[in-house]
Design a protein around this motif. Sequence first.
Motif, PDB file in Angstrom:
ATOM      1  N   LEU A 140      18.249  -7.443  -1.133  1.00 37.99           N
ATOM      2  CA  LEU A 140      19.334  -7.655  -0.171  1.00 37.99           C
ATOM      3  C   LEU A 140      18.948  -7.239   1.254  1.00 37.99           C
ATOM      4  O   LEU A 140      19.799  -7.257   2.147  1.00 37.99           O
ATOM      5  CB  LEU A 140      20.577  -6.869  -0.600  1.00 37.99           C
ATOM      6  CG  LEU A 140      21.175  -7.238  -1.969  1.00 37.99           C
ATOM      7  CD1 LEU A 140      22.285  -6.269  -2.349  1.00 37.99           C
ATOM      8  CD2 LEU A 140      21.690  -8.669  -1.948  1.00 37.99           C
ATOM      9  N   SER A 141      17.689  -6.877   1.471  1.00 37.97           N
ATOM     10  CA  SER A 141      17.266  -6.318   2.764  1.00 37.97           C
ATOM     11  C   SER A 141      17.553  -7.271   3.921  1.00 37.97           C
ATOM     12  O   SER A 141      17.169  -8.445   3.885  1.00 37.97           O
ATOM     13  CB  SER A 141      15.765  -6.025   2.736  1.00 37.97           C
ATOM     14  OG  SER A 141      15.476  -5.042   1.773  1.00 37.97           O
ATOM     15  N   PRO A 142      18.192  -6.776   4.987  1.00 38.89           N
ATOM     16  CA  PRO A 142      18.443  -7.624   6.163  1.00 38.89           C
ATOM     17  C   PRO A 142      17.286  -7.612   7.155  1.00 38.89           C
ATOM     18  O   PRO A 142      17.288  -8.380   8.108  1.00 38.89           O
ATOM     19  CB  PRO A 142      19.685  -6.977   6.790  1.00 38.89           C
ATOM     20  CG  PRO A 142      19.569  -5.529   6.418  1.00 38.89           C
ATOM     21  CD  PRO A 142      18.892  -5.481   5.080  1.00 38.89           C
ATOM     22  N   SER A 143      16.294  -6.716   6.960  1.00 38.66           N
ATOM     23  CA  SER A 143      15.174  -6.625   7.895  1.00 38.66           C
ATOM     24  C   SER A 143      13.952  -6.121   7.152  1.00 38.66           C
ATOM     25  O   SER A 143      14.044  -5.585   6.043  1.00 38.66           O
ATOM     26  CB  SER A 143      15.510  -5.673   9.050  1.00 38.66           C
ATOM     27  OG  SER A 143      15.639  -4.345   8.567  1.00 38.66           O
ATOM     28  N   ILE A 144      12.795  -6.268   7.791  1.00 37.80           N
ATOM     29  CA  ILE A 144      11.554  -5.816   7.186  1.00 37.80           C
ATOM     30  C   ILE A 144      11.526  -4.298   7.079  1.00 37.80           C
ATOM     31  O   ILE A 144      10.920  -3.746   6.135  1.00 37.80           O
ATOM     32  CB  ILE A 144      10.337  -6.336   7.999  1.00 37.80           C
ATOM     33  CG1 ILE A 144       9.029  -6.080   7.223  1.00 37.80           C
ATOM     34  CG2 ILE A 144      10.298  -5.699   9.363  1.00 37.80           C
ATOM     35  CD1 ILE A 144       8.901  -6.845   5.956  1.00 37.80           C
ATOM     36  N   ALA A 145      12.196  -3.582   7.989  1.00 40.50           N
ATOM     37  CA  ALA A 145      12.223  -2.121   7.930  1.00 40.50           C
ATOM     38  C   ALA A 145      12.983  -1.642   6.692  1.00 40.50           C
ATOM     39  O   ALA A 145      12.536  -0.726   5.988  1.00 40.50           O
ATOM     40  CB  ALA A 145      12.854  -1.555   9.199  1.00 40.50           C
ATOM     41  N   ILE A 146      14.137  -2.259   6.426  1.00 44.64           N
ATOM     42  CA  ILE A 146      14.916  -1.891   5.241  1.00 44.64           C
ATOM     43  C   ILE A 146      14.147  -2.250   3.979  1.00 44.64           C
ATOM     44  O   ILE A 146      14.141  -1.499   2.995  1.00 44.64           O
ATOM     45  CB  ILE A 146      16.288  -2.594   5.251  1.00 44.64           C
ATOM     46  CG1 ILE A 146      17.080  -2.187   6.494  1.00 44.64           C
ATOM     47  CG2 ILE A 146      17.081  -2.253   4.001  1.00 44.64           C
ATOM     48  CD1 ILE A 146      17.379  -0.702   6.580  1.00 44.64           C
ATOM     49  N   LEU A 147      13.469  -3.390   3.987  1.00 44.59           N
ATOM     50  CA  LEU A 147      12.667  -3.778   2.828  1.00 44.59           C
ATOM     51  C   LEU A 147      11.566  -2.751   2.574  1.00 44.59           C
ATOM     52  O   LEU A 147      11.297  -2.377   1.419  1.00 44.59           O
ATOM     53  CB  LEU A 147      12.072  -5.163   3.046  1.00 44.59           C
ATOM     54  CG  LEU A 147      11.272  -5.754   1.877  1.00 44.59           C
ATOM     55  CD1 LEU A 147      11.520  -7.256   1.752  1.00 44.59           C
ATOM     56  CD2 LEU A 147       9.768  -5.506   2.047  1.00 44.59           C
ATOM     57  N   ALA A 148      10.928  -2.273   3.643  1.00 44.05           N
ATOM     58  CA  ALA A 148       9.850  -1.299   3.493  1.00 44.05           C
ATOM     59  C   ALA A 148      10.375   0.008   2.909  1.00 44.05           C
ATOM     60  O   ALA A 148       9.767   0.591   1.999  1.00 44.05           O
ATOM     61  CB  ALA A 148       9.179  -1.047   4.842  1.00 44.05           C
ATOM     62  N   ILE A 149      11.510   0.479   3.417  1.00 44.06           N
ATOM     63  CA  ILE A 149      12.086   1.723   2.910  1.00 44.06           C
ATOM     64  C   ILE A 149      12.515   1.557   1.453  1.00 44.06           C
ATOM     65  O   ILE A 149      12.262   2.420   0.610  1.00 44.06           O
ATOM     66  CB  ILE A 149      13.277   2.161   3.779  1.00 44.06           C
ATOM     67  CG1 ILE A 149      12.790   2.538   5.186  1.00 44.06           C
ATOM     68  CG2 ILE A 149      14.017   3.335   3.147  1.00 44.06           C
ATOM     69  CD1 ILE A 149      13.899   2.805   6.171  1.00 44.06           C
ATOM     70  N   GLY A 205       8.988   3.191  -4.897  1.00 45.03           N
ATOM     71  CA  GLY A 205       7.742   3.917  -5.125  1.00 45.03           C
ATOM     72  C   GLY A 205       7.972   5.253  -5.795  1.00 45.03           C
ATOM     73  O   GLY A 205       7.251   5.624  -6.734  1.00 45.03           O
ATOM     74  N   LEU A 206       8.970   6.008  -5.323  1.00 42.94           N
ATOM     75  CA  LEU A 206       9.298   7.278  -5.971  1.00 42.94           C
ATOM     76  C   LEU A 206       9.750   7.064  -7.411  1.00 42.94           C
ATOM     77  O   LEU A 206       9.328   7.771  -8.323  1.00 42.94           O
ATOM     78  CB  LEU A 206      10.400   7.993  -5.177  1.00 42.94           C
ATOM     79  CG  LEU A 206      10.012   8.577  -3.821  1.00 42.94           C
ATOM     80  CD1 LEU A 206      11.245   9.098  -3.097  1.00 42.94           C
ATOM     81  CD2 LEU A 206       9.000   9.703  -3.994  1.00 42.94           C
ATOM     82  N   ALA A 207      10.618   6.075  -7.610  1.00 48.08           N
ATOM     83  CA  ALA A 207      11.154   5.831  -8.947  1.00 48.08           C
ATOM     84  C   ALA A 207      10.090   5.347  -9.912  1.00 48.08           C
ATOM     85  O   ALA A 207      10.154   5.620 -11.124  1.00 48.08           O
ATOM     86  CB  ALA A 207      12.280   4.805  -8.862  1.00 48.08           C
ATOM     87  N   VAL A 209       0.834  -1.199   0.000  1.00 48.46           N
ATOM     88  CA  VAL A 209       0.000   0.000   0.000  1.00 48.46           C
ATOM     89  C   VAL A 209       0.872   1.255   0.000  1.00 48.46           C
ATOM     90  O   VAL A 209       0.611   2.211  -0.743  1.00 48.46           O
ATOM     91  CB  VAL A 209      -0.957  -0.003   1.204  1.00 48.46           C
ATOM     92  CG1 VAL A 209      -1.709   1.312   1.309  1.00 48.46           C
ATOM     93  CG2 VAL A 209      -1.939  -1.162   1.096  1.00 48.46           C
ATOM     94  N   LEU A 210       1.922   1.262   0.820  1.00 48.24           N
ATOM     95  CA  LEU A 210       2.804   2.431   0.883  1.00 48.24           C
ATOM     96  C   LEU A 210       3.492   2.677  -0.455  1.00 48.24           C
ATOM     97  O   LEU A 210       3.731   3.834  -0.836  1.00 48.24           O
ATOM     98  CB  LEU A 210       3.852   2.235   1.989  1.00 48.24           C
ATOM     99  CG  LEU A 210       3.348   2.370   3.423  1.00 48.24           C
ATOM    100  CD1 LEU A 210       4.478   2.072   4.408  1.00 48.24           C
ATOM    101  CD2 LEU A 210       2.777   3.761   3.674  1.00 48.24           C
ATOM    102  N   PHE A 211       3.828   1.600  -1.167  1.00 50.86           N
ATOM    103  CA  PHE A 211       4.421   1.755  -2.500  1.00 50.86           C
ATOM    104  C   PHE A 211       3.506   2.582  -3.396  1.00 50.86           C
ATOM    105  O   PHE A 211       3.923   3.552  -4.027  1.00 50.86           O
ATOM    106  CB  PHE A 211       4.676   0.380  -3.123  1.00 50.86           C
ATOM    107  CG  PHE A 211       5.054   0.426  -4.576  1.00 50.86           C
ATOM    108  CD1 PHE A 211       6.379   0.537  -4.956  1.00 50.86           C
ATOM    109  CD2 PHE A 211       4.086   0.363  -5.571  1.00 50.86           C
ATOM    110  CE1 PHE A 211       6.742   0.585  -6.304  1.00 50.86           C
ATOM    111  CE2 PHE A 211       4.425   0.407  -6.913  1.00 50.86           C
ATOM    112  CZ  PHE A 211       5.756   0.518  -7.276  1.00 50.86           C
TER     113      PHE A 211
END
Length: 558
Positions: free
Chosen positions: A100-109, A116-118, A58-60
């Motif tokens: 390559l995300s090590p956590s769900i927070a990095i994946l979300a960002i 999303g911006l791109a 959704v955030l995307f």
Amino acid sequence: MIEPTANHPQLLSRNSPFRIIGLTVWMVSYNLGVLPAIMPAIVRDFDSSIGSIQTVLVLFSLTTAAFAPTTENLCRYFGRTPVFLAGLLLYGIGISLTALSPSIAILAISFAVLTGLAATPLVSTPWTFVDLIYRGKTEEQATVGLIVVSTLGSLMGSLLGGFLASRIGWRWAFVPSLVALIGIWFRRRSLPNLSLYCEQPIDWVGGLLSCLGLGSILSGVSLAMEFGWWEPKRAFSIGGVVLPPFPLSIVPPLIAVGLILLGFFGFWQRRQARKGEASILRAGLLRQPGFVLGMLAAMLHTLIIAGVQFNLFQYVPLALALDPYQTALTIMPLNITKILVVIGSLKLLRLGSNRNGATRFQRLSPKSIVFIGLALLAIGILMLYRSLTLQVSSINLLPGLLVMGIGSGLFSPYVSRLTYSTAENGRVEGTGIYNPAQNLGSSLGKAILGTALIFYASRDIVDGVLQQIGQTVTPANRVRLIATLQEMIQTMSRQEVSAEIVNQVPPSVVPFLRQISQEATTSGLRTSLLLALLLTGLCFLLATTLPKYPSRPAEENA
């Protein structure tokens, strides 16, 4: 301000830009389709929740939709091609970091913010290129071609991404899109050089206000089913701080803040217009009711299709005992049928633009075909609703999926053509808003209809267990039990939820749990289909505002 056009009559010639823009649309659609397919693997790897992955999706789309006006502003200042290439680079960085995300927070960002911006110029510029480059029959072929590759991208995201995730690992599911991106980058010289000459500065203040305002409203709408429209179903907290600090759902404050910011945005735009300075809504598209209502009709259609498919991905594994790959094959007829109908509608689209000398079938106006598509979509949803029983099979689901695919395939190419024809500058200005709105519809469909399925299934499970043990509880405790189970479903794997329920209920109820859960899930899906049917009716009402035929200059159809 003039955007140059070029003529490329051969759609699939070696140097045709359609190869690049089509691959771009495929890449974005693939990644939107792959995330739901690999959701269970990500949840297990990060010890996260299904709800968190839904939030990322959704955030995307919120980011993409909210950044759309600013992207159009940048395109007018720097040119569409340079902004497109910058978006491509940022998209590659975002997808690489996601894998390559090590956590769900990095994946979300990485996925929701960077990608999303791109994605904002990547989902709008291909359609603008089609409008500027091609003419007549070739333009119609290119339009249908983009719809086809978009549907294929989503389908391959579910199938290929799910296969890679189950066989190798979920991170490898993003590799096909990265390969496509590299191919686009090396063939970027095939793109036309659409440069603008505009001395007017960029409206950064307007862009910020529009992003924050739209983002706040859309976030509120997307969270409504989970947190409640007015009374809070559960608390919303950030860093341990509950918001708002009084007994009210987070949804009304978010929508109120968004409306206030959009009010400031409108004031700022009027101020800029009076002074003759940079204005983000120079084209005034949001003040053209025909375009806005047509865009909303198309967004509702996307919401319905995406939401129903998402719920089927949750329902089919439980009801039919299938693995994710078999589940994708079961649901695939909807997309395959849509692709075939869209391709077949190409000839009708061309004949429909010529009102003279048409046969009886050809005399159907594009608006009539939009209504036929919506009617078939509603019939398909009803057929799917009637097929849902405790003894359901893949064959039982097939007729409803096929009819839905036919309806969606008839609706999609015609509604976009009619909507763009109401815009002052056609796709040149409209795609920057229209296409991000469709991505938003896709994510809202998964959030709204998906949350409806979880809520009603949780309610029926609680009621079924209480009925089985012959107990009654107060309404307040019933609401609390439903909310607790709903949160468990969104934050635990299916096996963990089953184990937790087994530990919480009396041993005499355990033998009946599978039947209770299957009945509840079936009932929840049927309720979500009724909601989808209601949204189809609303889509029908919005479509009544569309023109009967596209109002395009005669020379463009030559």
